[in-house]
Design a protein around this motif. Structure first.
Motif, PDB file in Angstrom:
ATOM      1  N   GLY A 176       0.792  -1.231  -0.001  1.00 18.71           N
ATOM      2  CA  GLY A 176       0.101  -0.060  -0.120  1.00 18.71           C
ATOM      3  C   GLY A 176       0.842   1.280  -0.034  1.00 18.71           C
ATOM      4  N   ILE A 177       0.292   2.486   0.105  1.00 15.50           N
ATOM      5  CA  ILE A 177       0.923   3.853  -0.149  1.00 15.50           C
ATOM      6  C   ILE A 177       1.524   4.006   1.318  1.00 15.50           C
ATOM      7  CG2 ILE A 177       0.680   5.982  -0.532  1.00 15.50           C
ATOM      8  CD1 ILE A 177       1.063   4.482  -3.048  1.00 15.50           C
ATOM      9  N   ASN A 178       0.434   3.833   2.291  1.00 17.74           N
ATOM     10  CA  ASN A 178       0.618   3.933   3.508  1.00 17.74           C
ATOM     11  C   ASN A 178       0.299   2.870   4.322  1.00 17.74           C
ATOM     12  OD1 ASN A 178       1.364   4.707   6.228  1.00 17.74           O
ATOM     13  ND2 ASN A 178       0.326   6.711   6.091  1.00 17.74           N
ATOM     14  N   LEU A 179       1.037   1.659   4.115  1.00 23.52           N
ATOM     15  CA  LEU A 179       0.417   0.504   4.515  1.00 23.52           C
ATOM     16  C   LEU A 179       0.164   0.357   6.121  1.00 23.52           C
ATOM     17  CD1 LEU A 179       0.027  -2.308   3.378  1.00 23.52           C
ATOM     18  CD2 LEU A 179       2.177  -2.957   3.978  1.00 23.52           C
ATOM     19  N   SER A 180       0.761   1.078   7.043  1.00 23.23           N
ATOM     20  CA  SER A 180       0.436   0.870   8.443  1.00 23.23           C
ATOM     21  C   SER A 180      -0.792   1.529   8.884  1.00 23.23           C
ATOM     22  CB  SER A 180       1.542   1.249   9.323  1.00 23.23           C
ATOM     23  OG  SER A 180       1.811   2.726   8.939  1.00 23.23           O
ATOM     24  N   ALA A 181      -1.438   2.226   7.691  1.00 18.38           N
ATOM     25  CA  ALA A 181      -2.611   3.120   7.982  1.00 18.38           C
ATOM     26  C   ALA A 181      -3.937   2.145   7.768  1.00 18.38           C
ATOM     27  CB  ALA A 181      -2.591   4.512   7.373  1.00 18.38           C
ATOM     28  N   TYR A 182      -3.602   1.074   7.281  1.00 14.99           N
ATOM     29  CA  TYR A 182      -4.670   0.205   6.738  1.00 14.99           C
ATOM     30  C   TYR A 182      -5.934  -0.093   7.759  1.00 14.99           C
ATOM     31  CZ  TYR A 182      -7.561  -3.967   5.560  1.00 14.99           C
ATOM     32  OH  TYR A 182      -8.414  -4.618   5.030  1.00 14.99           O
ATOM     33  N   GLY A 183      -7.083   0.213   7.147  1.00 15.97           N
ATOM     34  CA  GLY A 183      -8.262  -0.103   7.960  1.00 15.97           C
ATOM     35  C   GLY A 183      -8.643   0.968   8.776  1.00 15.97           C
ATOM     36  N   GLN A 184      -8.056   2.132   8.860  1.00 16.82           N
ATOM     37  CA  GLN A 184      -8.192   3.172   9.875  1.00 16.82           C
ATOM     38  C   GLN A 184      -9.815   3.655   9.743  1.00 16.82           C
ATOM     39  OE1 GLN A 184      -5.312   6.128   9.210  1.00 16.82           O
ATOM     40  NE2 GLN A 184      -6.696   7.310   8.350  1.00 16.82           N
ATOM     41  N   PHE A 186     -12.471   1.768   8.887  1.00 12.42           N
ATOM     42  CA  PHE A 186     -13.160   0.748   9.329  1.00 12.42           C
ATOM     43  C   PHE A 186     -12.855   0.333  10.913  1.00 12.42           C
ATOM     44  CE2 PHE A 186     -12.347  -0.838   4.726  1.00 12.42           C
ATOM     45  CZ  PHE A 186     -13.242  -0.194   4.542  1.00 12.42           C
ATOM     46  N   ASP A 187     -12.196   1.223  11.471  1.00 12.06           N
ATOM     47  CA  ASP A 187     -11.671   0.706  12.950  1.00 12.06           C
ATOM     48  C   ASP A 187     -11.199  -0.518  12.848  1.00 12.06           C
ATOM     49  OD1 ASP A 187     -11.627   1.452  15.609  1.00 12.06           O
ATOM     50  OD2 ASP A 187     -13.333   0.307  15.952  1.00 12.06           O
ATOM     51  N   LEU A 188      -9.989  -0.766  11.749  1.00 12.34           N
ATOM     52  CA  LEU A 188      -9.229  -1.836  11.700  1.00 12.34           C
ATOM     53  C   LEU A 188      -7.971  -1.406  11.682  1.00 12.34           C
ATOM     54  CD1 LEU A 188     -11.311  -3.953   8.964  1.00 12.34           C
ATOM     55  CD2 LEU A 188     -11.379  -4.361  11.540  1.00 12.34           C
ATOM     56  N   ASP A 189      -7.159  -2.479  11.781  1.00  6.03           N
ATOM     57  CA  ASP A 189      -5.483  -2.068  11.533  1.00  6.03           C
ATOM     58  C   ASP A 189      -4.821  -3.189  10.862  1.00  6.03           C
ATOM     59  OD1 ASP A 189      -4.636  -4.467  13.317  1.00  6.03           O
ATOM     60  OD2 ASP A 189      -5.538  -2.971  14.833  1.00  6.03           O
ATOM     61  N   ILE A 190      -3.476  -2.997  10.514  1.00  2.00           N
ATOM     62  CA  ILE A 190      -2.842  -3.881   9.669  1.00  2.00           C
ATOM     63  C   ILE A 190      -2.700  -5.267  10.246  1.00  2.00           C
ATOM     64  CG2 ILE A 190      -0.680  -3.171  10.780  1.00  2.00           C
ATOM     65  CD1 ILE A 190      -1.144  -3.895   7.128  1.00  2.00           C
ATOM     66  N   ALA A 191      -2.859  -5.603  11.520  1.00  5.38           N
ATOM     67  CA  ALA A 191      -2.693  -6.774  12.000  1.00  5.38           C
ATOM     68  C   ALA A 191      -4.223  -7.565  11.506  1.00  5.38           C
ATOM     69  CB  ALA A 191      -2.705  -6.726  13.677  1.00  5.38           C
ATOM     70  N   ASP A 192      -5.134  -6.804  11.685  1.00  6.20           N
ATOM     71  CA  ASP A 192      -6.576  -7.488  11.000  1.00  6.20           C
ATOM     72  C   ASP A 192      -6.318  -8.094   9.573  1.00  6.20           C
ATOM     73  OD1 ASP A 192      -8.559  -7.023  13.108  1.00  6.20           O
ATOM     74  OD2 ASP A 192      -7.951  -5.059  12.675  1.00  6.20           O
ATOM     75  N   ALA A 193      -5.638  -7.271   8.756  1.00  2.00           N
ATOM     76  CA  ALA A 193      -5.283  -7.776   7.280  1.00  2.00           C
ATOM     77  C   ALA A 193      -4.599  -8.981   7.359  1.00  2.00           C
ATOM     78  CB  ALA A 193      -4.614  -6.671   6.503  1.00  2.00           C
TER      79      ALA A 193
END
Length: 411
Positions: A176-184, A186-193
């Motif tokens: 991703g472009i800012n991978l650690s921001a994944y899911g914010q 959706f109230d999720l985070d990169i660990a969920d992915a």
């Protein structure tokens, strides 16, 4: 885009000189990148004057008003409607009229519903799970080219991973472009992915692409460490090892926080590797700032450091700052940083010798060695004629070189 075109009956051409349609998917991180885009466009038009030439990606998105950048192109598309590539080409073939479609990024923009089912001639598959960035670092044009943070929904992620597993891929890289921001959103985070992909049968390894330090909390790292399929390689972007430089860059952490994250990684994971990007010669960087950055990198002891001089970028806050560093000084500092960080890289390679590590083998080099990567992304070269691409084999690492280890299979 290639998969969409193939599904619509198009066939991949061997070379741009014999293609009916040529697509340039542009990068615009640096002005040098723009120059390379233009050079390549002119080359295609010169060597294949009758082709349909499509320009898409970040350059037209970031500089939609600079139409000189599009000269010679038949179709121009930004980053908001790549899934319409087939319709745009078909429309041009019917009308032969230039097409420009550069939509604006919006705050409520959703993740673009595109997926890939196969990566030909590769043993690792990438899944793009995040796009955009909200950080607006002072040197960076990407938020303008990519828009705000948006993420691939978990159900779509699981479906794509399952399809890749069914097609024989054992390792997946989440990017991703800012991978650690994944899911914010959706109230999720990169660990969920990571947890979602690790749960897919057939996937044996899950790896992260480049990540920013933001949101890499101790809790997230603990969840990642609990996943046996997760690869302990962290390409953790640093940019500068000096707090005053980080402030001018508008980065959202300092060296103390970065060091804390590295400490957490090394305490939670077995034999992790930490690699990074470091910029030298940023606006206003003094000799003292540069020295501090070098010493911090040496203190961390990265497994590999990608060093590059700051490149001035039109449209960014840093471009208008006072105190730009002469090119000669930037390149001198880059040479020093490379030399000093190579010592850390050699020490890391030497620390791997004697270990037995599972290696996913990918390609045979011209000298006959088969090359692959360990879980922590150490390149391994083995002389063995019985290895097949895509196999995961335990290897005892026997020798260390600047950027790889040699080894012997443990059957």
């Amino acid at each position: 885009m290639a998969e969409l075109l193939t599904a619509s009956g198009y066939e991949a051409a061997a070379d741009h000189r014999c293609a009916d349609v040529c697509i340039v998917n542009s990068c615009t991180v640096t002005s040098t990148g723009d120059a390379k885009n233009r050079k390549y466009i002119h080359r295609i038009r010169r060597e294949n004057p009758d082709c349909v030439l499509v320009l898409c990606g970040c350059m037209p998105q970031a500089f939609a008003d600079d139409t000189e950048l599009f000269d010679g192109c038949d179709i121009v598309m930004g980053n908001t409607a790549r899934r319409d590539i087939v319709d745009a080409i078909d429309e041009f073939l019917q009308s032969r009229q230039p097409i420009i479609r550069i939509g604006e990024h919006t705050r409520d923009e959703k993740f673009e519903p595109m997926r890939i089912s196969a990566f030909h001639e590769r043993t690792r598959a990438c899944i793009k799970i995040q796009d955009g960035c909200n950080r607006f670092c002072s040197y960076c044009i990407i938020p303008y080219a990519r828009g705000r943070v948006r993420s691939k929904p978990l159900d779509e992620l699981k479906a794509e991973a399952s399809e890749l597993a069914a097609n024989g891929f054992k390792e997946v890289v989440l990017v991703g472009i800012n991978l650690s921001a994944y899911g914010q959103e959706f109230d999720l985070d990169i660990a969920d992915a990571v947890e979602a992909v690790c749960a897919v049968d057939g996937i044996e390894r899950v790896r992260l692409g480049s990540i920013e330090p933001e949101r890499m909390t101790g809790d997230i790292l603990k969840r990642l460490a609990a996943q046996g399929k997760f690869c302990p390689h962290f390409h953790l972007s640093l940019q500068a090892g000096c707090d005053s430089t980080l402030r001018r860059m508008r980065r959202h952490y300092d060296t103390a926080e970065y060091e804390r994250i590295v400490g957490d990684i090394r305490s939670l994971f077995d034999n992790p590797s930490i690699t990074t990007d470091v910029m030298v010669g940023f606006v206003g960087e003094t000799d003292e700032d540069f020295t501090a950055s070098v010493e911090f990198c040496e203190k961390i002891g990265f497994a590999k450091t990608h060093v590059f001089p700051y490149s001035r970028r039109k449209g960014t806050a840093a471009d208008k700052m006072d105190g730009h560093i002469p090119e000669r000084v930037k390149h001198e500092r880059a040479d020093i940083m490379i030399e000093r960080t190579l010592a850390s890289q050699r020490r890391f390679m030497e620390s791997q010798v004697g270990l037995i590590q599972p290696v996913l083998f990918e390609t045979r080099a011209k000298d006959g060695f088969f090359e692959g990567f360990t879980m922590n992304y150490t390149k391994v070269r083995v002389a063995d004629d019985n290895i097949q691409s895509g196999e995961i084999i335990n290897v005892r690492l026997t020798g260390a070189f600047d950027d790889y280890c040699t080894g012997e299979p443990v059957r």
